[in-house]
Design a protein around this motif. Structure first.
Motif, PDB file in Angstrom:
ATOM      1  N   LYS A 174       0.815  -1.211   0.000  1.00  0.00           N
ATOM      2  CA  LYS A 174       0.000   0.000   0.000  1.00  0.00           C
ATOM      3  C   LYS A 174       0.851   1.264   0.000  1.00  0.00           C
ATOM      4  N   ALA A 175       1.840   1.331   0.873  1.00  0.00           N
ATOM      5  CA  ALA A 175       2.684   2.522   0.941  1.00  0.00           C
ATOM      6  C   ALA A 175       3.479   2.710  -0.341  1.00  0.00           C
ATOM      7  N   GLU A 176       3.876   1.609  -0.956  1.00  0.00           N
ATOM      8  CA  GLU A 176       4.658   1.711  -2.190  1.00  0.00           C
ATOM      9  C   GLU A 176       3.798   2.221  -3.338  1.00  0.00           C
ATOM     10  N   ARG A 177       2.531   1.813  -3.379  1.00  0.00           N
ATOM     11  CA  ARG A 177       1.629   2.337  -4.420  1.00  0.00           C
ATOM     12  C   ARG A 177       1.459   3.845  -4.246  1.00  0.00           C
ATOM     13  N   LYS A 178       1.300   4.295  -3.016  1.00  0.00           N
ATOM     14  CA  LYS A 178       1.182   5.729  -2.766  1.00  0.00           C
ATOM     15  C   LYS A 178       2.475   6.443  -3.140  1.00  0.00           C
ATOM     16  N   HIS A 179       3.598   5.839  -2.806  1.00  0.00           N
ATOM     17  CA  HIS A 179       4.896   6.452  -3.105  1.00  0.00           C
ATOM     18  C   HIS A 179       5.041   6.727  -4.598  1.00  0.00           C
ATOM     19  N   MET A 180       4.602   5.795  -5.431  1.00  0.00           N
ATOM     20  CA  MET A 180       4.760   5.992  -6.873  1.00  0.00           C
ATOM     21  C   MET A 180       3.884   7.134  -7.368  1.00  0.00           C
ATOM     22  N   LEU A 202      -1.882   3.155 -12.061  1.00  0.00           N
ATOM     23  CA  LEU A 202      -3.014   4.043 -11.759  1.00  0.00           C
ATOM     24  C   LEU A 202      -2.614   5.248 -10.914  1.00  0.00           C
ATOM     25  N   PRO A 203      -1.902   5.074  -9.786  1.00  0.00           N
ATOM     26  CA  PRO A 203      -1.515   6.276  -9.037  1.00  0.00           C
ATOM     27  C   PRO A 203      -0.569   7.182  -9.817  1.00  0.00           C
ATOM     28  N   MET A 204       0.281   6.625 -10.667  1.00  0.00           N
ATOM     29  CA  MET A 204       1.175   7.470 -11.462  1.00  0.00           C
ATOM     30  C   MET A 204       0.386   8.249 -12.510  1.00  0.00           C
ATOM     31  N   ALA A 205      -0.540   7.577 -13.181  1.00  0.00           N
ATOM     32  CA  ALA A 205      -1.354   8.263 -14.182  1.00  0.00           C
ATOM     33  C   ALA A 205      -2.243   9.319 -13.541  1.00  0.00           C
ATOM     34  N   ALA A 206      -2.771   9.008 -12.355  1.00  0.00           N
ATOM     35  CA  ALA A 206      -3.615   9.981 -11.659  1.00  0.00           C
ATOM     36  C   ALA A 206      -2.825  11.220 -11.262  1.00  0.00           C
ATOM     37  N   ALA A 207      -1.505  11.054 -11.096  1.00  0.00           N
ATOM     38  CA  ALA A 207      -0.647  12.190 -10.752  1.00  0.00           C
ATOM     39  C   ALA A 207      -0.204  12.966 -11.991  1.00  0.00           C
ATOM     40  N   GLY A 208      -0.639  12.524 -13.167  1.00  0.00           N
ATOM     41  CA  GLY A 208      -0.345  13.260 -14.385  1.00  0.00           C
ATOM     42  C   GLY A 208       0.734  12.679 -15.258  1.00  0.00           C
ATOM     43  N   ALA A 209       1.271  11.511 -14.901  1.00  0.00           N
ATOM     44  CA  ALA A 209       2.276  10.874 -15.743  1.00  0.00           C
ATOM     45  C   ALA A 209       1.617  10.243 -16.964  1.00  0.00           C
ATOM     46  N   GLU A 210       2.405  10.075 -18.022  1.00  0.00           N
ATOM     47  CA  GLU A 210       1.964   9.367 -19.219  1.00  0.00           C
ATOM     48  C   GLU A 210       2.533   7.956 -19.129  1.00  0.00           C
ATOM     49  N   ALA A 211       1.666   6.970 -18.898  1.00  0.00           N
ATOM     50  CA  ALA A 211       2.109   5.626 -18.536  1.00  0.00           C
ATOM     51  C   ALA A 211       1.944   4.635 -19.682  1.00  0.00           C
ATOM     52  N   ILE A 212       2.983   3.857 -19.909  1.00  0.00           N
ATOM     53  CA  ILE A 212       2.918   2.679 -20.762  1.00  0.00           C
ATOM     54  C   ILE A 212       2.845   1.480 -19.817  1.00  0.00           C
ATOM     55  N   ALA A 213       1.768   0.717 -19.894  1.00  0.00           N
ATOM     56  CA  ALA A 213       1.527  -0.388 -18.968  1.00  0.00           C
ATOM     57  C   ALA A 213       1.495  -1.698 -19.745  1.00  0.00           C
ATOM     58  N   ILE A 214       2.379  -2.629 -19.365  1.00  0.00           N
ATOM     59  CA  ILE A 214       2.465  -3.909 -20.061  1.00  0.00           C
ATOM     60  C   ILE A 214       2.064  -5.020 -19.089  1.00  0.00           C
ATOM     61  N   GLU A 215       1.143  -5.871 -19.509  1.00  0.00           N
ATOM     62  CA  GLU A 215       0.671  -6.978 -18.674  1.00  0.00           C
ATOM     63  C   GLU A 215       0.268  -8.136 -19.574  1.00  0.00           C
TER      64      GLU A 215
END
Length: 351
Positions: A174-180, A202-215
């Motif tokens: 949880k803390a690491e997700r918030k940290h990102m 999700l937390p990075m994109a919500a903070a305004g980053a442009e995310a490439i997500a691979i899964e």
């Protein structure tokens, strides 16, 4: 109205977010249970009306104070001291589900019933088994409640939809997700190599980053897409259902992306493992995709005797092979992974 018995009424899906906020404000009353309030709401006990949390109304909560611990509940059910020694010591509420490592406890169903009594915001208790397979799939068993394994978990303003019988979710991160979410800059280009349902994306994109997500797990990938829309960040997330090694081998520019990114998250415990040819299966292509001066966040399951030393050595070795230098910015111990093994993170800048 008796101020000692106050509760605030909120929509049930908001329960965990509200509890977190009340704890931060210092007005959550842990001596009483969260209780259902009508069909779609819960009454959360407070010591006084909060100033920082939105709620429907303040009510007087009736009923007995809750038993404080799981041990209290099980002792009331007739458990002996010897049996109580085997009871679970920790568990997590994920949305409307309580997830617990049941261990060797006898009568698991009684543990499940007790946990439901303790957590009125939940409707299902699951026993958590091992995570296995190339797609990191969980093994769970319903102990009590409705048995619905799909839920929406909310923390730090992010909503994670998931099915706990199909995809993993680590409460200890949880803390690491918030940290990102706190560490990225608006407009920064980030690559999440093991995106899952969007744990870090999700937390990075919500903070305004442009995310490439691979899964590559198809179930997790579907939740990733849904969660991007659920959080209104779909315009900031470009998702690929693929093996990140294949994507990076072709080059990000082959997919219409910039050839390098400013930040990379490697949230897979074995991402630093060396290959059979003296290189690193995931670190090598990651470093190649990282712009000069970019930052990499490397997670590893590390033996306690090698904590921080081993992941740093591996990052430095992979970087040196590409004529890159490493500046370690931060190291964090996230949680215990298994006996004698810790989940750690190294943040490093590569020039």
């Amino acid at each position: 109205m008796n101020d000692d018995r106050l509760a605030i009424v909120v929509a049930k899906p908001r329960a965990q977010d509200v509890i977190d906020a009340l704890q931060e404000e210092g007005v959550y009353d842990a001596d009483r249970s969260v209780a259902e309030h009508g069909a779609d709401a819960v009454a959360i006990p407070v010591t006084e009306a909060p100033e920082t949390v939105a709620y429907r109304e303040v009510v007087q909560q009736v009923g007995q104070p809750r038993l404080r611990t799981l041990e209290d509940h099980l002792r009331e059910r007739g458990w002996t001291d010897e049996e109580l020694d085997t009871a679970p010591g920790s568990w997590a509420v994920i949305g409307s589900v309580v997830l617990v490592d049941i261990g060797d406890a006898p009568r698991p169903e009684e543990v499940g019933a007790a946990l439901l009594t303790m957590h009125g915001e939940a409707d299902t208790v699951l026993a958590r088994g091992p995570i296995s397979g190339t797609h990191r799939e969980p093994d769970v068993e319903v102990l009590a409640g409705e048995g619905d394994t799909q839920t929406v978990h909310r923390e730090h303003g992010i909503a994670y939809g998931l099915d706990l019988a199909e995809v993993m979710f680590s409460p200890g991160n949880k803390a690491e997700r918030k940290h990102m979410g706190d560490t990225v800059r608006k407009g920064e280009r980030v690559l999440d190599m093991f995106a899952g349902i969007g744990y870090f994306t999700l937390p990075m994109a919500a903070a305004g980053a442009e995310a490439i997500a691979i899964e590559r797990n198809p179930t997790a990938f579907q939740f990733l897409l849904e969660n991007a829309m659920r959080n209104g960040v779909q315009d900031h997330v470009q998702a690929y259902r693929a093996d990140n090694r294949d994507v990076l081998a072709e080059g990000l520019d082959s997919f219409g992306e910039a050839s390098t990114v400013d930040r990379i998250v490697m949230g897979y415990y074995d991402a630093t493992e060396p290959d059979d040819e003296g290189g690193y299966t995931y670190l090598d292509p990651a470093i190649d995709a990282l712009a000069p001066g970019g930052i990499i966040h490397v997670h590893e399951a590390t033996p306690e005797t090698l904590v921080f030393e081993r992941p740093i050595e591996r990052i430095e070795a992979a970087a040196t092979a590409q004529d890159r230098t490493v500046e370690v910015l931060d190291t964090r111990r996230v949680k215990g992974y298994s006996e004698g093994v810790a989940h750690v993170v190294v943040d490093a800048r590569l020039e």
